[in-house]
Design a protein around this motif. Structure first.
Motif, PDB file in Angstrom:
ATOM      1  N   ALA A   1       3.618   5.397   5.817  1.00 14.21           N
ATOM      2  CA  ALA A   1       3.395   5.624   4.398  1.00 14.21           C
ATOM      3  C   ALA A   1       3.647   7.070   4.009  1.00 14.21           C
ATOM      4  CB  ALA A   1       1.969   5.225   4.035  1.00 14.21           C
ATOM      5  N   GLY A   2       3.193   8.002   4.878  1.00  9.11           N
ATOM      6  CA  GLY A   2       3.304   9.411   4.546  1.00  9.11           C
ATOM      7  C   GLY A   2       2.545   9.711   3.270  1.00  9.11           C
ATOM      8  N   SER A   3       3.126  10.575   2.430  1.00  7.11           N
ATOM      9  CA  SER A   3       2.474  10.932   1.173  1.00  7.11           C
ATOM     10  C   SER A   3       2.755   9.913   0.085  1.00  7.11           C
ATOM     11  CB  SER A   3       2.962  12.316   0.720  1.00  7.11           C
ATOM     12  OG  SER A   3       4.354  12.274   0.477  1.00  7.11           O
ATOM     13  N   ARG A   4       3.528   8.878   0.398  1.00  7.60           N
ATOM     14  CA  ARG A   4       3.930   7.891  -0.601  1.00  7.60           C
ATOM     15  C   ARG A   4       3.082   6.630  -0.486  1.00  7.60           C
ATOM     16  NH1 ARG A   4       9.520   8.758  -2.018  1.00  7.60           N
ATOM     17  NH2 ARG A   4      10.195   6.691  -1.381  1.00  7.60           N
ATOM     18  N   ALA A   5       1.813   6.836  -0.229  1.00  8.34           N
ATOM     19  CA  ALA A   5       0.872   5.722  -0.138  1.00  8.34           C
ATOM     20  C   ALA A   5      -0.078   5.761  -1.322  1.00  8.34           C
ATOM     21  CB  ALA A   5       0.080   5.800   1.169  1.00  8.34           C
ATOM     22  N   LEU A   6      -0.619   4.601  -1.680  1.00  9.01           N
ATOM     23  CA  LEU A   6      -1.603   4.537  -2.750  1.00  9.01           C
ATOM     24  C   LEU A   6      -2.877   5.258  -2.301  1.00  9.01           C
ATOM     25  CD1 LEU A   6      -1.187   0.787  -3.814  1.00  9.01           C
ATOM     26  CD2 LEU A   6      -0.169   2.801  -4.881  1.00  9.01           C
ATOM     27  N   SER A   7      -3.394   6.118  -3.156  1.00  7.36           N
ATOM     28  CA  SER A   7      -4.625   6.849  -2.855  1.00  7.36           C
ATOM     29  C   SER A   7      -5.811   6.264  -3.614  1.00  7.36           C
ATOM     30  CB  SER A   7      -4.465   8.333  -3.202  1.00  7.36           C
ATOM     31  OG  SER A   7      -3.464   8.928  -2.417  1.00  7.36           O
ATOM     32  N   LYS A   8      -5.652   6.120  -4.921  1.00  5.33           N
ATOM     33  CA  LYS A   8      -6.675   5.455  -5.736  1.00  5.33           C
ATOM     34  C   LYS A   8      -5.974   4.770  -6.906  1.00  5.33           C
ATOM     35  CE  LYS A   8     -11.306   5.920  -7.668  1.00  5.33           C
ATOM     36  NZ  LYS A   8     -12.409   6.843  -8.024  1.00  5.33           N
ATOM     37  N   PRO A   9      -5.398   3.604  -6.648  1.00  8.55           N
ATOM     38  CA  PRO A   9      -4.676   2.903  -7.722  1.00  8.55           C
ATOM     39  C   PRO A   9      -5.626   2.493  -8.832  1.00  8.55           C
ATOM     40  CG  PRO A   9      -4.981   1.459  -5.843  1.00  8.55           C
ATOM     41  CD  PRO A   9      -5.435   2.822  -5.408  1.00  8.55           C
ATOM     42  N   PHE A  10      -5.140   2.581 -10.053  1.00  9.60           N
ATOM     43  CA  PHE A  10      -5.977   2.280 -11.214  1.00  9.60           C
ATOM     44  C   PHE A  10      -5.483   1.056 -11.979  1.00  9.60           C
ATOM     45  CE2 PHE A  10      -7.407   2.683 -15.603  1.00  9.60           C
ATOM     46  CZ  PHE A  10      -8.747   3.021 -15.448  1.00  9.60           C
ATOM     47  N   ASP A  11      -4.188   1.005 -12.252  1.00  9.55           N
ATOM     48  CA  ASP A  11      -3.656  -0.094 -13.063  1.00  9.55           C
ATOM     49  C   ASP A  11      -2.266  -0.462 -12.575  1.00  9.55           C
ATOM     50  OD1 ASP A  11      -3.739  -2.020 -15.037  1.00  9.55           O
ATOM     51  OD2 ASP A  11      -3.134  -0.681 -16.658  1.00  9.55           O
ATOM     52  N   VAL A  12      -1.782  -1.616 -13.030  1.00 10.18           N
ATOM     53  CA  VAL A  12      -0.477  -2.109 -12.614  1.00 10.18           C
ATOM     54  C   VAL A  12       0.209  -2.787 -13.792  1.00 10.18           C
ATOM     55  CG1 VAL A  12      -1.534  -4.261 -11.788  1.00 10.18           C
ATOM     56  CG2 VAL A  12       0.732  -3.615 -10.959  1.00 10.18           C
TER      57      VAL A  12
ATOM     58  N   ARG B   1      13.717  -0.348  -3.316  1.00  7.16           N
ATOM     59  CA  ARG B   1      13.492   1.091  -3.272  1.00  7.16           C
ATOM     60  C   ARG B   1      12.139   1.434  -3.863  1.00  7.16           C
ATOM     61  NH1 ARG B   1      15.873   4.378  -8.219  1.00  7.16           N
ATOM     62  NH2 ARG B   1      15.705   2.824  -9.871  1.00  7.16           N
ATOM     63  N   PHE B   2      11.704   2.647  -3.601  1.00  8.17           N
ATOM     64  CA  PHE B   2      10.415   3.147  -4.064  1.00  8.17           C
ATOM     65  C   PHE B   2      10.649   4.514  -4.696  1.00  8.17           C
ATOM     66  CE2 PHE B   2       6.591   5.683  -3.529  1.00  8.17           C
ATOM     67  CZ  PHE B   2       5.555   4.805  -3.754  1.00  8.17           C
ATOM     68  N   PHE B   3      10.066   4.739  -5.877  1.00 13.23           N
ATOM     69  CA  PHE B   3      10.152   6.073  -6.458  1.00 13.23           C
ATOM     70  C   PHE B   3       8.898   6.366  -7.273  1.00 13.23           C
ATOM     71  CE2 PHE B   3      12.135   3.270  -9.564  1.00 13.23           C
ATOM     72  CZ  PHE B   3      11.754   3.768 -10.807  1.00 13.23           C
TER      73      PHE B   3
ATOM     74  N   GLN C   1       0.801  -1.223   0.000  1.00 18.86           N
ATOM     75  CA  GLN C   1       0.000   0.000   0.000  1.00 18.86           C
ATOM     76  C   GLN C   1       0.833   1.273   0.000  1.00 18.86           C
ATOM     77  OE1 GLN C   1      -2.540  -1.207   3.504  1.00 18.86           O
ATOM     78  NE2 GLN C   1      -4.201  -0.753   2.079  1.00 18.86           N
ATOM     79  N   SER C   2       2.124   1.162   0.282  1.00 20.22           N
ATOM     80  CA  SER C   2       2.933   2.368   0.388  1.00 20.22           C
ATOM     81  C   SER C   2       4.403   2.037   0.225  1.00 20.22           C
ATOM     82  CB  SER C   2       2.713   3.031   1.749  1.00 20.22           C
ATOM     83  OG  SER C   2       3.373   2.288   2.769  1.00 20.22           O
ATOM     84  N   SER C   3       5.210   3.101   0.242  1.00 19.01           N
ATOM     85  CA  SER C   3       6.659   2.932   0.160  1.00 19.01           C
ATOM     86  C   SER C   3       7.199   2.130   1.336  1.00 19.01           C
ATOM     87  CB  SER C   3       7.338   4.311   0.131  1.00 19.01           C
ATOM     88  OG  SER C   3       7.006   5.057   1.292  1.00 19.01           O
ATOM     89  N   GLY C   4       6.503   2.173   2.463  1.00 15.14           N
ATOM     90  CA  GLY C   4       6.947   1.440   3.630  1.00 15.14           C
ATOM     91  C   GLY C   4       6.920  -0.061   3.458  1.00 15.14           C
ATOM     92  N   ASP C   5       6.216  -0.550   2.446  1.00 17.29           N
ATOM     93  CA  ASP C   5       6.139  -1.991   2.209  1.00 17.29           C
ATOM     94  C   ASP C   5       7.334  -2.519   1.434  1.00 17.29           C
ATOM     95  OD1 ASP C   5       3.574  -2.588   3.426  1.00 17.29           O
ATOM     96  OD2 ASP C   5       2.688  -1.417   1.790  1.00 17.29           O
ATOM     97  N   ILE C   6       8.152  -1.610   0.887  1.00 18.25           N
ATOM     98  CA  ILE C   6       9.286  -2.062   0.090  1.00 18.25           C
ATOM     99  C   ILE C   6      10.608  -1.548   0.621  1.00 18.25           C
ATOM    100  CG2 ILE C   6       9.007  -0.139  -1.550  1.00 18.25           C
ATOM    101  CD1 ILE C   6      10.321  -3.669  -2.357  1.00 18.25           C
TER     102      ILE C   6
ATOM    103  N   LYS D   1      -4.943  -0.842  -2.445  1.00 19.39           N
ATOM    104  CA  LYS D   1      -3.869  -1.815  -2.273  1.00 19.39           C
ATOM    105  C   LYS D   1      -3.503  -2.490  -3.582  1.00 19.39           C
ATOM    106  CE  LYS D   1      -6.837  -5.838  -1.347  1.00 19.39           C
ATOM    107  NZ  LYS D   1      -7.029  -7.025  -0.489  1.00 19.39           N
ATOM    108  N   LEU D   2      -2.327  -3.092  -3.550  1.00 22.07           N
ATOM    109  CA  LEU D   2      -1.842  -3.970  -4.606  1.00 22.07           C
ATOM    110  C   LEU D   2      -1.676  -5.350  -4.000  1.00 22.07           C
ATOM    111  CD1 LEU D   2      -0.351  -4.684  -7.323  1.00 22.07           C
ATOM    112  CD2 LEU D   2       1.743  -3.932  -6.163  1.00 22.07           C
TER     113      LEU D   2
END
Length: 362
Positions: free
Chosen positions: A75-86, A112-114, A51-56, A340-341
């Motif tokens: 998660a801070g601001s680096r969390a999924l808000s409304k994921p659409f596709d992957v 890492r997360f970017f 759900q966020s950068s904290g997961d990786i 979530k993913l």
């Protein structure tokens, strides 16, 4: 009093630290969740949610302690808000987010997360469908600018294809493995016949031809949702309001139709995303069923995974959307409601194997 206060404070910190369990560790502590369930032989196992950068990203004990004491979000601001596709390619997992207006990248091999599309000429306005070519270049359908934005796997903006005049409602994108042709999904609307796939030369950006128009006949579409190029080179299109997946050649010749309207297994109610694995099996997410179904290349149902639920949990969904399958056969599906993913691993693949094996290695 000062000494007593410090002792109490230390005990509180240790207690909170002992109770603090990351979602990743909680999932690993649960019994494996297999599909199909025993006693049938398992084909997939639920691996994890992200759900966020904290997961990786790995964080130090000091950082984790700070989060515990301050209540600071992991998660801070680096969390999924409304994921659409992957889309997943060689261990990099790209997730588009329509609220955050960017693509979030879980780079598993490098832990890492970017983010992609946050600034400059490659800035995204409404990232929808995403896809990758064999070199892991990323293709993003931007619904606001009506352009297909192309980046390399590191997130550097390369070029844009299309524009306002080319689409009624750009929603998804597919690309052939060589990265030579881009298949852009123009979903259309109630008052237009422009329900089609528009094909462009990926290098020059030139429009080549269109596939389909509005209708119910083979090769026609009604509110098409997603598209994918399979390993056989064929085009797989989610024909949403016709409740089916159509398989066509890259020139638009109809090959077969999969599915129909209904609530039974093998039928669709709100089909959303499509993916095709290396063996030619077809994966279709359905927002009404709250699952994804797997068909063989001839359209025979093999398995369904997941269920609908109003409460969060493993392999449960309220608004499943985009779906993809990577080189190792891992399946990725996003849920917009639970933000979530979810990732599923083939039962024959070890948890430390494949491109995502690093996610399970401390």
């Amino acid at each position: 009093m000062s000494s007593i206060y410090k002792t109490v404070w230390l005990l509180l910190v240790l207690t909170l630290a002992a109770c603090a369990v990351s979602p990743e560790r909680t999932e690993q502590a649960l019994e494996p969740l297999y599909f199909p369930p025993p006693p049938d032989p398992a084909r997939f196992v639920f691996e994890r949610s992200a759900q966020s950068s904290g997961d990786i990203e790995k964080i130090s004990e000091k950082q984790r302690m700070r989060q515990i004491l301050t209540g600071e979000s992991e998660a801070g601001s680096r969390a999924l808000s409304k994921p659409f596709d992957v889309a997943a390619c060689q261990g990099q997992v790209f997730v588009s987010d329509t609220v955050s207006r960017k693509v979030m990248v879980f780079d598993v091999p490098r832990r890492r997360f970017f983010e992609i599309g946050t600034e400059g000429p490659g800035m995204l306005r409404k990232p929808l469908g995403v896809n990758t070519d064999a070199d892991c270049n990323l293709y993003v359908a931007d619904g606001t600018t009506r352009r297909v934005m192309i980046y390399n796997q590191s997130g550097r903006f390369l070029k844009a294809i299309g524009g306002q005049k080319w689409f009624e409602r750009l929603s998804h994108v597919a690309v052939d493995a060589e990265g030579s042709r881009v298949f852009a999904v123009d979903t259309g609307g109630v008052n237009t016949i422009a329900h089609r796939v528009r094909v462009f030369d990926a290098q020059s950006g030139d429009h080549l031809y269109d596939i389909g128009t509005r209708g119910e006949e083979p090769g026609e579409f009604n509110l098409l949702r997603d598209a994918e190029i399979g390993p056989d080179g064929n085009l797989y299109v989610v024909d949403g309001a016709n409740f089916r997946v159509q398989v066509l050649t890259q020139n638009g010749d109809h090959i077969r139709t999969i599915g129909s309207l209904g609530r039974r297994y093998g039928q669709f109610a709100r089909p959303k995303g499509v993916a095709v694995d290396a063996d030619g099996n077809i994966y279709v997410s359905d927002a009404a069923h709250g699952n994804f179904q797997i068909f063989d290349n001839q359209g025979q149902l093999l398995l369904f995974v997941g269920s609908r639920s109003e409460k969060p949990g493993r392999a449960v969904y309220m608004l499943p959307a985009g779906i993809d399958v990577d080189e190792d056969g891992r399946v990725y599906m996003v849920d917009q409601y639970f933000r979530k993913l979810d990732i599923f691993r083939p039962a024959t693949l070890g948890e430390n194997e494949g491109f995502l094996g690093a996610w399970n290695t401390d």
